[in-house]
Scaffold this active site. Structure first.
Site, PDB file in Angstrom:
ATOM      1  N   HIS A 269       0.913  -1.272   0.020  1.00 35.89           N
ATOM      2  CA  HIS A 269       0.089   0.180  -0.108  1.00 35.89           C
ATOM      3  C   HIS A 269       0.952   1.238   0.164  1.00 35.89           C
ATOM      4  O   HIS A 269       2.208   0.969   0.443  1.00 35.89           O
ATOM      5  CB  HIS A 269      -0.971   0.105   1.113  1.00 35.89           C
ATOM      6  CG  HIS A 269      -2.040  -1.055   1.370  1.00 35.89           C
ATOM      7  ND1 HIS A 269      -3.183  -0.924   2.159  1.00 35.89           N
ATOM      8  CD2 HIS A 269      -2.473  -1.824   0.175  1.00 35.89           C
ATOM      9  CE1 HIS A 269      -4.119  -1.853   1.706  1.00 35.89           C
ATOM     10  NE2 HIS A 269      -3.509  -2.374   0.590  1.00 35.89           N
TER      11      HIS A 269
ATOM     12  N   GLU B 284       0.891   3.857   1.881  1.00 38.15           N
ATOM     13  CA  GLU B 284       1.684   4.123   2.961  1.00 38.15           C
ATOM     14  C   GLU B 284       2.751   3.460   3.502  1.00 38.15           C
ATOM     15  O   GLU B 284       3.768   3.846   4.110  1.00 38.15           O
ATOM     16  CB  GLU B 284       0.554   4.066   4.254  1.00 38.15           C
ATOM     17  CG  GLU B 284      -0.739   4.917   4.231  1.00 38.15           C
ATOM     18  CD  GLU B 284      -1.749   4.334   3.421  1.00 38.15           C
ATOM     19  OE1 GLU B 284      -1.529   3.600   2.374  1.00 38.15           O
ATOM     20  OE2 GLU B 284      -2.875   4.153   3.752  1.00 38.15           O
TER      21      GLU B 284
ATOM     22  N   CYS C  18      -5.943   1.507   6.123  1.00 41.89           N
ATOM     23  CA  CYS C  18      -6.586   0.284   6.595  1.00 41.89           C
ATOM     24  C   CYS C  18      -5.892  -0.159   8.028  1.00 41.89           C
ATOM     25  O   CYS C  18      -4.660   0.408   8.424  1.00 41.89           O
ATOM     26  CB  CYS C  18      -6.440  -0.659   5.589  1.00 41.89           C
ATOM     27  SG  CYS C  18      -4.556  -1.270   5.367  1.00 41.89           S
TER      28      CYS C  18
ATOM     29  N   CYS D 243      -2.032  -0.600   7.532  1.00 44.35           N
ATOM     30  CA  CYS D 243      -0.993   0.521   7.368  1.00 44.35           C
ATOM     31  C   CYS D 243      -1.439   1.335   8.872  1.00 44.35           C
ATOM     32  O   CYS D 243      -0.236   1.966   9.298  1.00 44.35           O
ATOM     33  CB  CYS D 243      -1.656   1.543   6.325  1.00 44.35           C
ATOM     34  SG  CYS D 243      -1.237   0.718   4.637  1.00 44.35           S
TER      35      CYS D 243
END
Lengths: 152, 152
Positions: A56, A58, A86, A89
């Site tokens: 992801h 991040e 999420c 993260c």
């Protein structure tokens, strides 16, 4: 409606990264890590390109910033991201000791900050960043909406 | 008291990886990913060595397995780890579509599976692995206890 004040540069850059992810066929999400206002790590969603379920935006930005600082803690650093993080993260933000989280669009389906498990409010959570949501929400939401509409 | 039945090979390997992490000055946690009983990805805690706040054993093993399969989803794969996963790793397990999670010691301080946020029970959670805890709990707990005692 556009955000009624100039976008902070880090969020502007995160939106550019989200657009780059979209061009590469990835979910359009971007993130940057700043220290004293300077960008020290960047990331865009790379799940498909990198065959990496953890990639992801991040996570990519946090790993880049930590490699840059040669430290597994990003004490005093801020993270800017175009979508509410999420659980994965959010957990990484806490492990990394991120000081402030700035995000654009809320994510009712997958967000873990102000909905769902609200991870930073859990008694177990050892480090809670300050949280500022809704910056560039309109732009970030439009990017994601257009992406998912085009794929139906 | 030792586990009263032979340890499954993947958990035995995860314990070996935890011991290797300890030798390297890292928190002693190890993990492997299996597909049809065969190990296709391994990981040990590497936060300090790699300057990477995301480098928990599970994350390293998941990334290795996904690179091996050239797929960002580990559908049908199982993950074996010596400690109950934290929110970051539990989120990654779900993103990766791990079928079954086997873990050794429970983690009252940081675990996110059977305590704390219990992530797989959250209505938002899109993929829930089957969960089997307590395999080799004694060995895994002793490793962690000795590690933290030695550092007091």
């Amino acid at each position: 409606m556009a955000t009624p004040f100039p976008l902070p540069d880090p969020m502007r850059r995160a939106l550019d990264l989200a657009r780059a992810a979209e061009q590469a066929g990835e979910v359009p999400i971007g993130a940057v890590v700043t220290l004293d206002g300077r960008i020290i790590g960047e990331g865009e969603n790379r799940n498909r390109r990198d065959n990496d379920p953890t990639a992801h935006a991040e996570m990519v930005a946090i790993r880049a910033a930590a490699a840059h600082l040669k430290d597994f803690r990003l004490t005093g650093c801020d993270l800017w991201v175009t979508l509410e993080p999420c659980p994965m993260c959010a957990g990484a933000l806490s492990h990394a000791r991120i000081a402030r989280l700035y995000y654009a669009a809320a994510d009712p389906k997958g967000g873990a900050i102000e909905q769902g498990p609200r991870l930073f409010t859990q008694p177990q959570c050892l480090h809670r960043p300050e949280v500022y949501g809704g910056i560039a929400e309109t732009e970030a939401s439009a990017l994601l909406r257009d992406f998912f509409l085009a794929r139906r």
